[in-house]
Scaffold this active site. Sequence first.
Site, PDB file in Angstrom:
ATOM      1  CG  PHE A  39      19.797  33.801  30.463  1.00  0.00           C
ATOM      2  CD1 PHE A  39      19.330  33.009  29.424  1.00  0.00           C
ATOM      3  CD2 PHE A  39      18.895  34.629  31.108  1.00  0.00           C
ATOM      4  CE1 PHE A  39      17.993  33.037  29.041  1.00  0.00           C
ATOM      5  CE2 PHE A  39      17.557  34.666  30.743  1.00  0.00           C
ATOM      6  CZ  PHE A  39      17.103  33.876  29.705  1.00  0.00           C
ATOM      7  CB  THR A  72      17.501  25.806  29.297  1.00  0.00           C
ATOM      8  OG1 THR A  72      16.402  26.007  28.381  1.00  0.00           O
ATOM      9  CG2 THR A  72      18.258  24.554  28.974  1.00  0.00           C
ATOM     10  CG  ASP A  73      15.817  31.731  31.747  1.00  0.00           C
ATOM     11  OD1 ASP A  73      14.663  31.720  31.263  1.00  0.00           O
ATOM     12  OD2 ASP A  73      16.215  32.642  32.496  1.00  0.00           O
ATOM     13  CE1 TYR A  74      10.341  32.667  25.996  1.00  0.00           C
ATOM     14  CE2 TYR A  74      12.067  32.906  24.367  1.00  0.00           C
ATOM     15  CZ  TYR A  74      10.733  32.916  24.700  1.00  0.00           C
ATOM     16  OH  TYR A  74       9.786  33.174  23.738  1.00  0.00           O
ATOM     17  CB  ALA A  94      19.569  29.133  28.466  1.00  0.00           C
TER      18      ALA A  94
END
Length: 762
Positions: free
Chosen positions: A254, A285-287, A289
């Site tokens: 993030f 990607t992260d959640y 992001a």
Amino acid sequence: MKTFRIIAVLLTVFMFANSHAQTKPQSKMDKFITSLMSKMTLDEKLGQLNLPGAGDITTGQASSSDIGQKIKEGKVGGLFNIKSLSKIRNVQKVAVEDSRLKIPLIFGMDVIHGYQTEFPIPLALSCSWDMSLIEESARIAAQEASADGICWTFSPMVDIARDPRWGRIAEGSGEDPYLGSQIAKAMVKGYQGDDLSKNNTIMACVKHYALYGAAEAGRDYNTTDMSRVRMYNEYFPPYKAAVEAGAGSVMSSFNEVDGIPASANKWLMTDILRDAWGFNGFVVTDYTAINEMIDHGLGDLKTVSAKALNAGIDMDMVGEGFLTTLKKSLQEGKVTMAQIDAACRRILEAKYKLGLFDDPYRYCDEHRAATEIFTDANRKEARKIAAHSFVLLKNQNQLLPLKKNSKIALVGPLANNRENMPGTWSVAADFSKSVSLMEGIKSVAGEGCVIQYAKGANFVSDSALESRISVFGKLTARDNRSEEDLIAEAVDVAQQSDVVVAAMGEAAEMSGECSSRSDIGVPENQQNLLKALLKTGKPVVLVLFTGRPLTLKWENENIPAILNVWFGGSEAGNAIADVLFGDVNPSGKLTATFPQNVGQIPLFYNHKNTGRPLAEGKWFTKFRSNYLDVSNDPVYPFGYGLSYTTFKYNDLKLSKNTLKPGEEIQVSVDVSNIGKYDGEEVVQLYIRDMVGSITRPVRELKNFKKLFLKAGETQTVTFSVAESDLRFYDSNMKFISESGDFKVFVGTNSKEVKEADFTLLK
Ligand code: BGC
């Protein structure tokens, strides 16, 4: 003119021939994917880059909707955090029967420290310093998850963390890049095995790339900013090690790196990850992001999505920026078709490697789900691994181990609680099946042990704070009696006992994602309970539950025995009892420093010397690098941990005092078990580079060995040190060693060591 034309023609012919000579023959996988992609529309390609969430946990700004319809339309590449084999089978059926090209979905999950059989939280696991046990925990996690439809885990998390305020320190392997790298490799190997297409292996996802653990002030999701020298030498190694171990995927973090959020950072995602480290898997990607880069201040959703693709991101978790904006960006020339194709290809390759094109239901085997999850054998292994992760912090007058026929006062908010045993990020656990400490003590100590229980304290006295940590089914079971009444009951029970076992510390969700704390002490109401228990004069054993290093100055000064049990997983209660009663001798060693107070943070063993270092053993000297109000020392240093027995180090020897490239020095030491119990010891080797072109840490872990020694036994431990062990990234990011003097230290932790010198000649 004519000559020029001939040269041009010859050049073209040469280049053509050369380019053909270099093109590798297409593999079976390449041919399959090339043919599949030739049939795909742009929308279908973008669909592969889309990863909606389907679980119950929403951590980011959005959650997903209309998933079924989108799958039919080929707008979904995979789903994550579904815990139900039948649901997974059903959605896979939609993908492979109702979508035009019948491309199977990939199913991910946060299988962080076990699936249904939960192992200790990763920080605890790292304290075992036992690579085979760590690999085994990942292998069992893979076996269980893959039996339940999952083929991809969002693990290992390898972020170096030196700030215990950051709740996610619980999810990683602590502060050391060398140990972190060994663990990263072991985890990847455990999950992926030697063949990803086997139905009992799953794809690893290394996270959170990069530097997520260096959030300013330990506040989750906060900015990071650091020098390249620190990045390369101290934070990058575990990501690189996991990539070199063959991890199939990487998750972008993030945070920003050098002012550019990781998910838009081309230098990070392409120049380093792919070009320098040779990563050939896919990046998710992260959640949300990508969407979060709007708040980072990088532009609207279309702009940030294009930036992410340009940087080298392949898959968009939950946010749907790729799905909804990349077509427009393509028309506007902001991204290219080649970039979309490359991302799509990498995701299809992952599915191919997992064997999903051969059999989309490869991981959906009801028989395996019924017979391979939460088995007695897996639970037995979890119990063993948990016991190896505990760290004995103090044991005055050999108070531990306890006798099995003792009269025990069992008190504290974690004494009789199942939900909090597995610790943070235990998505697939069935908390009702975890073993509480009370249950563990009863089963290990048996009939002869008399237990009297009193809760004694809530986790925290502030009920608003308590509701913030009572999440994801990990209920804190608040007792509404007054603090005084709770303490009085516990004191009463203590007075009737031989020994008090106080199960206290953090609730499981006081660490983990978005669980930063600015005060990392044992909560005050629990400390009040401890004080009251001590006043009874009965011996008190603190069984400390925590997801991070805590400030334990007072506890260390006042409580005779402290066993740090972190969060031990499904079998925590049994494993703790095994150690409390001496069936297992504790051998864990800390992988993150325990500071005296929050003001010392960041406090880590492998720091630099400064130009005004404080002399060893001093408290304060004016105009030296120190504090007026606290010494520079930690309460417990990196590598620290006691045993029921005592190990003595003797006779540190080097085979020679000079080293040249291509040679090795043998460093040996005699380690004796001079106590009464058989036990395991982690022998640690550190090195200091005395003079460099850039400043070097005061010591760095370079090797370790875990030994089992019978009572009275002595073994000689030998380490080899080569020139390659002395390399580091210099100010031009060149990985080099420099000739000169080195110190080598061997010991039981990063502070208590024996030392010797050698010189590198080049
Ligand atoms: C976390 C990741 C996790 C993801 C999916 C995010 O909020 O940062 O570690 O893998 O959610 O659940």
